[in-house]
Design a protein around this motif. Structure first.
Motif, PDB file in Angstrom:
ATOM      1  N   ILE A 282       0.875  -1.174   0.000  1.00  0.00           N
ATOM      2  CA  ILE A 282       0.000   0.000   0.000  1.00  0.00           C
ATOM      3  C   ILE A 282       0.908   1.218   0.000  1.00  0.00           C
ATOM      4  N   ILE A 283       0.782   2.036  -1.036  1.00  0.00           N
ATOM      5  CA  ILE A 283       1.715   3.124  -1.275  1.00  0.00           C
ATOM      6  C   ILE A 283       1.034   4.470  -1.073  1.00  0.00           C
ATOM      7  N   MET A 284       1.588   5.313  -0.182  1.00  0.00           N
ATOM      8  CA  MET A 284       1.173   6.703  -0.179  1.00  0.00           C
ATOM      9  C   MET A 284       2.048   7.417  -1.198  1.00  0.00           C
ATOM     10  N   GLY A 285       1.440   7.747  -2.316  1.00  0.00           N
ATOM     11  CA  GLY A 285       2.220   8.401  -3.356  1.00  0.00           C
ATOM     12  C   GLY A 285       1.412   8.573  -4.617  1.00  0.00           C
ATOM     13  N   GLY A 286       1.863   9.493  -5.453  1.00  0.00           N
ATOM     14  CA  GLY A 286       1.262   9.670  -6.757  1.00  0.00           C
ATOM     15  C   GLY A 286       0.019  10.548  -6.745  1.00  0.00           C
ATOM     16  N   ALA A 287      -0.396  10.888  -7.951  1.00  0.00           N
ATOM     17  CA  ALA A 287      -1.601  11.684  -8.172  1.00  0.00           C
ATOM     18  C   ALA A 287      -2.125  11.304  -9.548  1.00  0.00           C
ATOM     19  N   VAL A 288      -3.323  10.756  -9.587  1.00  0.00           N
ATOM     20  CA  VAL A 288      -3.871  10.231 -10.844  1.00  0.00           C
ATOM     21  C   VAL A 288      -4.710  11.273 -11.579  1.00  0.00           C
ATOM     22  N   THR A 289      -5.642  11.900 -10.878  1.00  0.00           N
ATOM     23  CA  THR A 289      -6.583  12.820 -11.530  1.00  0.00           C
ATOM     24  C   THR A 289      -6.440  14.255 -11.032  1.00  0.00           C
ATOM     25  N   VAL A 290      -5.489  14.496 -10.136  1.00  0.00           N
ATOM     26  CA  VAL A 290      -5.316  15.830  -9.542  1.00  0.00           C
ATOM     27  C   VAL A 290      -3.864  16.280  -9.737  1.00  0.00           C
ATOM     28  N   PRO A 291      -3.587  17.577  -9.544  1.00  0.00           N
ATOM     29  CA  PRO A 291      -2.202  18.058  -9.684  1.00  0.00           C
ATOM     30  C   PRO A 291      -1.293  17.486  -8.603  1.00  0.00           C
ATOM     31  N   GLY A 292       0.010  17.633  -8.813  1.00  0.00           N
ATOM     32  CA  GLY A 292       0.977  17.251  -7.799  1.00  0.00           C
ATOM     33  C   GLY A 292       1.002  18.252  -6.662  1.00  0.00           C
ATOM     34  N   ASN A 293       1.865  17.978  -5.666  1.00  0.00           N
ATOM     35  CA  ASN A 293       1.998  18.926  -4.557  1.00  0.00           C
ATOM     36  C   ASN A 293       3.409  19.461  -4.389  1.00  0.00           C
ATOM     37  N   ILE A 294       4.389  18.860  -5.079  1.00  0.00           N
ATOM     38  CA  ILE A 294       5.750  19.390  -5.046  1.00  0.00           C
ATOM     39  C   ILE A 294       6.098  20.036  -6.381  1.00  0.00           C
ATOM     40  N   SER A 295       5.389  19.620  -7.427  1.00  0.00           N
ATOM     41  CA  SER A 295       5.425  20.282  -8.726  1.00  0.00           C
ATOM     42  C   SER A 295       4.021  20.183  -9.313  1.00  0.00           C
ATOM     43  N   ALA A 296       3.826  20.811 -10.460  1.00  0.00           N
ATOM     44  CA  ALA A 296       2.500  20.748 -11.087  1.00  0.00           C
ATOM     45  C   ALA A 296       2.114  19.325 -11.445  1.00  0.00           C
ATOM     46  N   ALA A 297       3.127  18.468 -11.638  1.00  0.00           N
ATOM     47  CA  ALA A 297       2.862  17.108 -12.106  1.00  0.00           C
ATOM     48  C   ALA A 297       3.026  16.046 -11.034  1.00  0.00           C
ATOM     49  N   ALA A 298       3.875  16.287 -10.033  1.00  0.00           N
ATOM     50  CA  ALA A 298       4.333  15.185  -9.178  1.00  0.00           C
ATOM     51  C   ALA A 298       3.983  15.370  -7.710  1.00  0.00           C
ATOM     52  N   GLU A 299       3.629  14.250  -7.093  1.00  0.00           N
ATOM     53  CA  GLU A 299       3.500  14.148  -5.638  1.00  0.00           C
ATOM     54  C   GLU A 299       4.899  13.981  -5.049  1.00  0.00           C
ATOM     55  N   PHE A 300       5.095  14.413  -3.808  1.00  0.00           N
ATOM     56  CA  PHE A 300       6.426  14.497  -3.204  1.00  0.00           C
ATOM     57  C   PHE A 300       7.186  13.173  -3.216  1.00  0.00           C
ATOM     58  N   ASN A 301       6.594  12.084  -2.720  1.00  0.00           N
ATOM     59  CA  ASN A 301       7.326  10.825  -2.603  1.00  0.00           C
ATOM     60  C   ASN A 301       7.823  10.321  -3.948  1.00  0.00           C
ATOM     61  N   PHE A 302       6.986  10.444  -4.976  1.00  0.00           N
ATOM     62  CA  PHE A 302       7.391   9.993  -6.309  1.00  0.00           C
ATOM     63  C   PHE A 302       8.414  10.955  -6.914  1.00  0.00           C
ATOM     64  N   PHE A 303       8.320  12.236  -6.581  1.00  0.00           N
ATOM     65  CA  PHE A 303       9.277  13.226  -7.082  1.00  0.00           C
ATOM     66  C   PHE A 303      10.664  12.971  -6.505  1.00  0.00           C
ATOM     67  N   VAL A 304      10.725  12.636  -5.210  1.00  0.00           N
ATOM     68  CA  VAL A 304      12.019  12.421  -4.556  1.00  0.00           C
ATOM     69  C   VAL A 304      12.772  11.264  -5.204  1.00  0.00           C
ATOM     70  N   ASP A 305      12.066  10.161  -5.491  1.00  0.00           N
ATOM     71  CA  ASP A 305      12.733   9.025  -6.132  1.00  0.00           C
ATOM     72  C   ASP A 305      11.820   8.403  -7.191  1.00  0.00           C
ATOM     73  N   PRO A 306      11.718   9.048  -8.353  1.00  0.00           N
ATOM     74  CA  PRO A 306      10.864   8.511  -9.412  1.00  0.00           C
ATOM     75  C   PRO A 306      11.349   7.176  -9.953  1.00  0.00           C
ATOM     76  N   ASP A 307      12.668   6.981  -9.959  1.00  0.00           N
ATOM     77  CA  ASP A 307      13.211   5.722 -10.467  1.00  0.00           C
ATOM     78  C   ASP A 307      12.775   4.553  -9.591  1.00  0.00           C
ATOM     79  N   ALA A 308      12.795   4.756  -8.285  1.00  0.00           N
ATOM     80  CA  ALA A 308      12.346   3.706  -7.367  1.00  0.00           C
ATOM     81  C   ALA A 308      10.851   3.450  -7.546  1.00  0.00           C
ATOM     82  N   ALA A 309      10.089   4.520  -7.697  1.00  0.00           N
ATOM     83  CA  ALA A 309       8.644   4.360  -7.884  1.00  0.00           C
ATOM     84  C   ALA A 309       8.349   3.529  -9.127  1.00  0.00           C
ATOM     85  N   GLN A 310       9.090   3.766 -10.206  1.00  0.00           N
ATOM     86  CA  GLN A 310       8.860   3.009 -11.432  1.00  0.00           C
ATOM     87  C   GLN A 310       9.276   1.546 -11.286  1.00  0.00           C
ATOM     88  N   VAL A 311      10.348   1.283 -10.540  1.00  0.00           N
ATOM     89  CA  VAL A 311      10.742  -0.107 -10.259  1.00  0.00           C
ATOM     90  C   VAL A 311       9.596  -0.838  -9.568  1.00  0.00           C
TER      91      VAL A 311
END
Length: 328
Positions: A165-194
């Motif tokens: 169960i992952i707290m992360g991402g934004a599917v239908t709403v804007p990000g919170n650290i950038s216009a596109a990304a939620e913080f946890n996924f922004f910090v390590d997008p490579d890990a999120a994709q793995v």
């Protein structure tokens, strides 16, 4: 009163030691439905050493009957340089607790006498996965660096677990650290994709539902007055800087319960409505790094890109708050 089943689920909580992480950990430590095997710590909101200290602070305040193992993991993202949220969570990641004194002038939060385990978090995750297999749920509250590293080290073992169960991402709403990304996924997008492409059953508790669970400052103050305790005092103290950030930047004096909502989904999945989606995470975009891109097209090809995530898109906020208040 929310009814919680007596059957306990073996869980690992993977956390980066911030304010909402602390609230989620209080829930986990107080929940009879969760059998908290270990808390693994990752860099994110704050560096991994301070994050581990913050976790131990929460454990010491709750004083649970059984103390979980607390183990440190990755000190930095897989590829990107470290990025933290000290400006939101406070310099210590937990509301700058050193500022608080008792009436006699002594520190309200004295130096801890407990320390993290010497065991490596990645090894602990894999050992626990081997022990519990599909009974194990991992609740990931920070960047996914620890889990991605475990997958890269032993994907066979990681694929045996029940779910993440992952707290992360934004599917239908804007990000919170950038216009596109939620913080946890922004910090390590490579890990999120793995993790997204791991084949492990995933539930995404992203900003779509987290932003529907606002906790007003007034409610925290009233809770302390009505139920004075070390825990309610700690919640008031640690959320001060965090809530002031939202007051000053969004005009809402309170905070959003991102991580507690992920914990609540582990306890009672019926709190949310989900949609099965194929989601990838952008790792190299100039403007979209960390974006969780969900294929929501009517003509999406589920043979080529089958759903890999159950994405939470709605939440019963009233029932969630009943559970939250019951456990904190």
């Amino acid at each position: 009163m929310v009814t919680i089943q007596n059957q306990s689920i073996p869980v690992i909580v993977d956390t980066d030691g911030g304010v909402d992480d602390a609230l989620a950990l209080i829930m986990a430590l107080n929940s009879p439905q969760l059998d908290l095997q270990a808390i693994t710590v990752v860099a994110g909101n704050i560096n991994v050493d301070q994050a581990a200290n913050n976790v131990l602070r929460v454990v010491s305040i709750v004083q649970a009957d059984t103390l979980p193992i607390v183990a440190k993991g990755c000190e930095k993202p897989l590829v990107k340089p470290p990025f933290n949220a000290a400006g939101i969570h406070g310099a210590d990641g937990l509301g700058e607790l050193d500022q608080f004194k008792e009436a006699d002038g002594t520190p309200r939060y004295p130096h801890l006498t407990i320390a993290p385990s010497t065991e490596d978090a990645i090894a602990l995750i894999l050992k626990t996965a081997q022990k519990y297999g599909d009974r194990l749920t991992i609740i990931a509250l920070g960047p996914l660096t620890n889990l991605a590293t475990a997958i890269q080290k032993d994907s066979t073992t990681m694929k045996t677990i029940g779910q993440i169960i992952i707290m992360g991402g934004a599917v239908t709403v804007p990000g919170n650290i950038s216009a596109a990304a939620e913080f946890n996924f922004f910090v390590d997008p490579d890990a999120a994709q793995v993790v997204m492409e791991s084949g492990i059953p995933l539930t995404l508790v992203g900003l779509d539902v987290a932003m529907k669970a606002p906790l007003p400052r007034q409610m925290v103050e009233e809770n302390l007055q009505q139920r004075p305790s070390k825990i309610t005092q700690f919640i008031l103290d640690c959320t001060g800087i965090y809530m002031a950030f939202y007051r000053d930047n969004e005009g809402f004096y309170g905070c959003y319960l991102h991580d507690p909502l992920a914990m609540a989904v582990a306890i009672d999945a019926s709190l949310v409505k989900t949609e099965s989606l194929h989601i990838v995470v952008e790792t190299e975009g100039r403007f979209t790094t960390g974006m969780s891109l969900a294929d929501r097209r009517d003509r999406r090809d589920e043979k080529t890109n089958p759903p890999n995530v159950e994405a939470c898109l709605d939440v019963d906020t009233e029932r969630f708050f009943k559970l939250f208040n019951q456990l904190v």
